[in-house]
Design a protein around this motif. Structure first.
Motif, PDB file in Angstrom:
ATOM      1  N   ASN A 256       0.819  -1.218   0.000  1.00  0.00           N
ATOM      2  CA  ASN A 256       0.000   0.000   0.000  1.00  0.00           C
ATOM      3  C   ASN A 256       0.847   1.260   0.000  1.00  0.00           C
ATOM      4  O   ASN A 256       0.471   2.275   0.569  1.00  0.00           O
ATOM      5  CB  ASN A 256      -0.913   0.039   1.241  1.00  0.00           C
ATOM      6  CG  ASN A 256      -1.940  -1.074   1.223  1.00  0.00           C
ATOM      7  OD1 ASN A 256      -2.674  -1.217   0.257  1.00  0.00           O
ATOM      8  ND2 ASN A 256      -1.965  -1.885   2.271  1.00  0.00           N
ATOM      9  N   THR A 257       2.012   1.184  -0.601  1.00  0.00           N
ATOM     10  CA  THR A 257       2.929   2.320  -0.551  1.00  0.00           C
ATOM     11  C   THR A 257       3.152   2.879  -1.948  1.00  0.00           C
ATOM     12  O   THR A 257       3.658   2.183  -2.831  1.00  0.00           O
ATOM     13  CB  THR A 257       4.282   1.883   0.058  1.00  0.00           C
ATOM     14  OG1 THR A 257       4.015   1.313   1.348  1.00  0.00           O
ATOM     15  CG2 THR A 257       5.228   3.054   0.198  1.00  0.00           C
ATOM     16  N   LEU A 270       3.946   7.416  -0.085  1.00  0.00           N
ATOM     17  CA  LEU A 270       2.685   7.683   0.599  1.00  0.00           C
ATOM     18  C   LEU A 270       2.121   6.336   1.023  1.00  0.00           C
ATOM     19  O   LEU A 270       1.819   5.478   0.191  1.00  0.00           O
ATOM     20  CB  LEU A 270       1.708   8.391  -0.345  1.00  0.00           C
ATOM     21  CG  LEU A 270       0.318   8.667   0.232  1.00  0.00           C
ATOM     22  CD1 LEU A 270       0.377   9.713   1.332  1.00  0.00           C
ATOM     23  CD2 LEU A 270      -0.638   9.120  -0.871  1.00  0.00           C
ATOM     24  N   ILE A 271       2.019   6.148   2.338  1.00  0.00           N
ATOM     25  CA  ILE A 271       1.513   4.869   2.833  1.00  0.00           C
ATOM     26  C   ILE A 271       0.022   4.988   3.126  1.00  0.00           C
ATOM     27  O   ILE A 271      -0.406   5.843   3.891  1.00  0.00           O
ATOM     28  CB  ILE A 271       2.299   4.433   4.093  1.00  0.00           C
ATOM     29  CG1 ILE A 271       3.786   4.413   3.738  1.00  0.00           C
ATOM     30  CG2 ILE A 271       1.801   3.080   4.589  1.00  0.00           C
ATOM     31  CD1 ILE A 271       4.674   3.734   4.709  1.00  0.00           C
ATOM     32  N   LYS A 272      -0.742   4.142   2.450  1.00  0.00           N
ATOM     33  CA  LYS A 272      -2.202   4.182   2.605  1.00  0.00           C
ATOM     34  C   LYS A 272      -2.588   3.271   3.759  1.00  0.00           C
ATOM     35  O   LYS A 272      -2.330   2.071   3.726  1.00  0.00           O
ATOM     36  CB  LYS A 272      -2.873   3.655   1.327  1.00  0.00           C
ATOM     37  CG  LYS A 272      -2.637   4.530   0.128  1.00  0.00           C
ATOM     38  CD  LYS A 272      -3.966   5.126  -0.293  1.00  0.00           C
ATOM     39  CE  LYS A 272      -3.791   6.211  -1.318  1.00  0.00           C
ATOM     40  NZ  LYS A 272      -4.729   7.295  -1.130  1.00  0.00           N
ATOM     41  N   GLU A 273      -3.190   3.835   4.784  1.00  0.00           N
ATOM     42  CA  GLU A 273      -3.666   3.011   5.883  1.00  0.00           C
ATOM     43  C   GLU A 273      -5.134   3.271   6.101  1.00  0.00           C
ATOM     44  O   GLU A 273      -5.668   4.282   5.648  1.00  0.00           O
ATOM     45  CB  GLU A 273      -2.840   3.293   7.143  1.00  0.00           C
ATOM     46  CG  GLU A 273      -1.571   2.454   7.111  1.00  0.00           C
ATOM     47  CD  GLU A 273      -0.589   2.785   8.197  1.00  0.00           C
ATOM     48  OE1 GLU A 273      -0.789   3.801   8.885  1.00  0.00           O
ATOM     49  OE2 GLU A 273       0.382   2.033   8.340  1.00  0.00           O
ATOM     50  N   GLN A 274      -5.780   2.341   6.804  1.00  0.00           N
ATOM     51  CA  GLN A 274      -7.234   2.443   6.951  1.00  0.00           C
ATOM     52  C   GLN A 274      -7.708   3.804   7.465  1.00  0.00           C
ATOM     53  O   GLN A 274      -8.601   4.407   6.905  1.00  0.00           O
ATOM     54  CB  GLN A 274      -7.736   1.338   7.885  1.00  0.00           C
ATOM     55  CG  GLN A 274      -8.313   0.183   7.082  1.00  0.00           C
ATOM     56  CD  GLN A 274      -8.636  -1.013   7.948  1.00  0.00           C
ATOM     57  OE1 GLN A 274      -8.465  -0.997   9.166  1.00  0.00           O
ATOM     58  NE2 GLN A 274      -9.105  -2.073   7.320  1.00  0.00           N
ATOM     59  N   SER A 276      -5.639   6.646   8.207  1.00  0.00           N
ATOM     60  CA  SER A 276      -4.988   7.849   7.685  1.00  0.00           C
ATOM     61  C   SER A 276      -3.896   7.456   6.703  1.00  0.00           C
ATOM     62  O   SER A 276      -3.399   6.350   6.719  1.00  0.00           O
ATOM     63  CB  SER A 276      -4.368   8.621   8.846  1.00  0.00           C
ATOM     64  OG  SER A 276      -3.315   7.842   9.385  1.00  0.00           O
ATOM     65  N   ASP A 277      -3.563   8.403   5.861  1.00  0.00           N
ATOM     66  CA  ASP A 277      -2.423   8.207   4.980  1.00  0.00           C
ATOM     67  C   ASP A 277      -1.259   9.005   5.547  1.00  0.00           C
ATOM     68  O   ASP A 277      -1.481  10.056   6.127  1.00  0.00           O
ATOM     69  CB  ASP A 277      -2.735   8.759   3.576  1.00  0.00           C
ATOM     70  CG  ASP A 277      -3.890   8.006   2.934  1.00  0.00           C
ATOM     71  OD1 ASP A 277      -4.287   6.961   3.486  1.00  0.00           O
ATOM     72  OD2 ASP A 277      -4.382   8.481   1.904  1.00  0.00           O
ATOM     73  N   HIS A 278      -0.065   8.471   5.400  1.00  0.00           N
ATOM     74  CA  HIS A 278       1.056   9.304   5.819  1.00  0.00           C
ATOM     75  C   HIS A 278       2.257   9.116   4.909  1.00  0.00           C
ATOM     76  O   HIS A 278       2.400   8.084   4.246  1.00  0.00           O
ATOM     77  CB  HIS A 278       1.407   9.059   7.280  1.00  0.00           C
ATOM     78  CG  HIS A 278       1.941   7.683   7.524  1.00  0.00           C
ATOM     79  ND1 HIS A 278       1.123   6.598   7.702  1.00  0.00           N
ATOM     80  CD2 HIS A 278       3.222   7.222   7.590  1.00  0.00           C
ATOM     81  CE1 HIS A 278       1.866   5.515   7.879  1.00  0.00           C
ATOM     82  NE2 HIS A 278       3.145   5.861   7.797  1.00  0.00           N
TER      83      HIS A 278
END
Ligand code: FAD
Ligand code: MG
Ligand code: MG
Ligand code: MG
Ligand code: MG
Length: 454
Positions: A256-257, A270-274, A276-278
């Motif tokens: 997811n990066t 950009l790391i996509k997480e449930q 938030s993204d950071h």
């Protein structure tokens, strides 16, 4: 061995204006020396046409084993086959120009080479493949290596060994060591995964034995934009592969990066997480970019000349692999084409090449019957792709495979699959010489380890 010597080279019928019956001998130009074009050449009756092969690369490259070359498991010369020897094994004389095609004129039916030479054709087969793309992400071209050609593999090899040398000269604990020895691979498809796995094997089996002092500073990171690696495989196999690759922290999987930017020290992802993204800065010493294909310039230019060619992703063809807009004279095969549903693989390209060899036989028959004023209908069948399964090496002498038998697909994984992987590749290597060289490389590695010099 005697049979091998006698058929290499083969006695060939020379090219001529006319065939024995007085009928014009047509010119067939084949572009490229990759999976598609070479499969066509090897199956074609070259005595029926004046065949001209044009490719800037004077050898065929067995790409499935390219990821094994940067760390020295397989030698580069073991997986290439010279065009000059291939054309001498054909039935009729084949002319070869080591050059790239700069322009195709589908109306006048001629091509222009890089040196300005113009050659007319009756039939043209475009098999020029694709080029790697960076999706215009800033900094990728300048700072990373692709893994598509021999030159890329050499570049990666020299970067890896240069960094190992530089790191060895530093004091234990110097933070620069960690950075130099951070190997980052972008792309979780078979190429990225197999290269990361080979690199991990090299570290586990060779570096840790000969230079254990580097052990704590080495890392491998595999970056993938999707939630999983190896999207074309069965779900259980994906899970098995992800677990094996990341076991004992050997390879860090960053899923997811999405890579947004690269500079000479970091990759900004950009790391996509449930929730938030950071953004994360991933440091690297060597960066390998193993994702994305785009049409080559020659194909873009050809597409711009034909209004039927309205896809930006590749050449559009019909079920007989004829180029839309130039159906009577141009065929396109392999990665340079775009067909929804088919992955750009060697398997597709080689089946397309083999199919065309048969089509050229039929076209010749149709023309001969017309010339001899005989009436008989000859069918031109459609191309039908037959999926024969998929294989990927995932390290530690283990592989995964989707095996197809009697039309059904079975997942298989582990050490036995690795032997299957090895034997499948030995079978696929078409020349006797390459089979022996690759088998010897594997034997050498199991006896002496990898050759870590250039
Ligand atoms: P290519 O094999 O890329 O050949 C293109 C040819 O055209 C080259 O000879 C090139 O020099 C020539 N050319 C370029 N420009 C011009 C020009 N202007 N004029 C004339 N000639 C030109 N597929 C699988 O099925 N299984 C695998 O395990 C697998 N592993 C892979 C591993 C790696 C590292 C890579 C990079 C690819 C892998 N693939 C695999 C994909 C496979 O290699 C491609 O799908 C296949 O090469 C496509 O064949 P092609 O003939 O279309 O193009
Ligand atoms: Mg080709
Ligand atoms: Mg190839
Ligand atoms: Mg290509
Ligand atoms: Mg294709």
């Amino acid at each position: 061995y005697e049979i091998y010597r006698e058929s290499n080279p083969r006695k060939q019928a020379p090219q001529s204006l006319n065939l024995a019956n007085g009928q014009k001998r047509k010119t067939l130009i084949i572009l490229g020396s990759g999976w598609g074009s070479v499969s066509l050449l090897k199956n074609l009756d070259t005595s029926l046409y004046n065949v001209i092969l044009i490719s800037p690369r004077n050898y065929f490259l067995f790409t499935p084993l390219l990821p094994s070359t940067p760390v020295g498991t397989i030698e580069l010369k073991s997986i290439i086959e010279p065009v000059r020897t291939m054309i001498k094994r054909c039935k009729g004389e084949v002319k070869y120009f080591e050059n790239s095609v700069q322009d195709i004129d589908p109306i006048s039916k001629n091509i222009t080479l890089n040196d300005g030479k113009i050659i007319d054709y009756d039939y043209l087969v475009v098999g020029v493949g694709s080029k790697p793309t960076t999706f215009n992400i800033p900094g990728v071209i300048e700072n990373s290596s692709f893994l598509k050609e021999i030159s890329d593999a050499k570049e990666i090899k020299s970067k890896i060994f240069k960094n190992i040398e530089l790191a060895s000269a530093l004091e234990n604990g110097d933070p620069l060591r960690k950075k130099l020895l951070s190997f980052v691979v972008v792309g979780g498809g078979p190429t990225g995964v197999e290269f990361a796995a080979e690199l991990s094997d090299y570290i586990q089996q060779d570096i840790n034995k000969w230079q254990p002092e580097l052990q704590n500073d080495i890392s491998i990171t595999l970056v993938e934009a999707a939630p999983n690696i190896l999207p074309s495989f069965n779900k259980e196999l994906i899970q098995y592969a992800e677990e094996l690759l990341s076991s004992k922290g050997k390879i860090q999987l960053k899923l997811n990066t999405i890579v947004k930017e690269v500079d000479s020290n970091y990759l900004k992802g950009l790391i996509k997480e449930q929730n938030s993204d950071h953004m994360e800065h991933i440091p690297y010493g060597v960066l390998v970019w193993a994702t994305g294909n785009a049409p080559r310039d020659i194909c873009q230019s050809l597409m711009s000349k034909l209004k039927q060619q309205d896809s930006r992703r590749g050449l559009l063809i019909n079920d007989k692999l004829q180029l839309l807009g130039a159906e009577d004279s141009i065929f396109a095969i392999g990665d340079c084409t775009f067909h929804p549903g088919l992955f750009p693989t060697a398997q597709v390209a080689s089946q397309e090449g083999k199919y065309l060899a048969n089509i050229f036989k039929r076209l010749h028959k149709i023309e001969r019957l017309a010339f001899e004023k005989k009436i008989r209908k000859i069918e031109i069948p459609d191309f039908k792709y037959k999926y024969k399964g998929a294989l990927a090496y995932i390290g530690q002498d283990k592989a995964i495979a989707d095996v197809v038998t009697f039309g059904k697909t079975y997942p298989s994984a582990g050490s036995l699959t690795f032997y299957f992987w090895k034997s499948a590749y030995l079978t696929m290597l078409s020349s006797f010489r390459n089979k022996i060289l690759v088998a010897l490389d594997w034997t050498k590695v199991s006896m002496f380890g990898r050759n870590s010099s250039e």
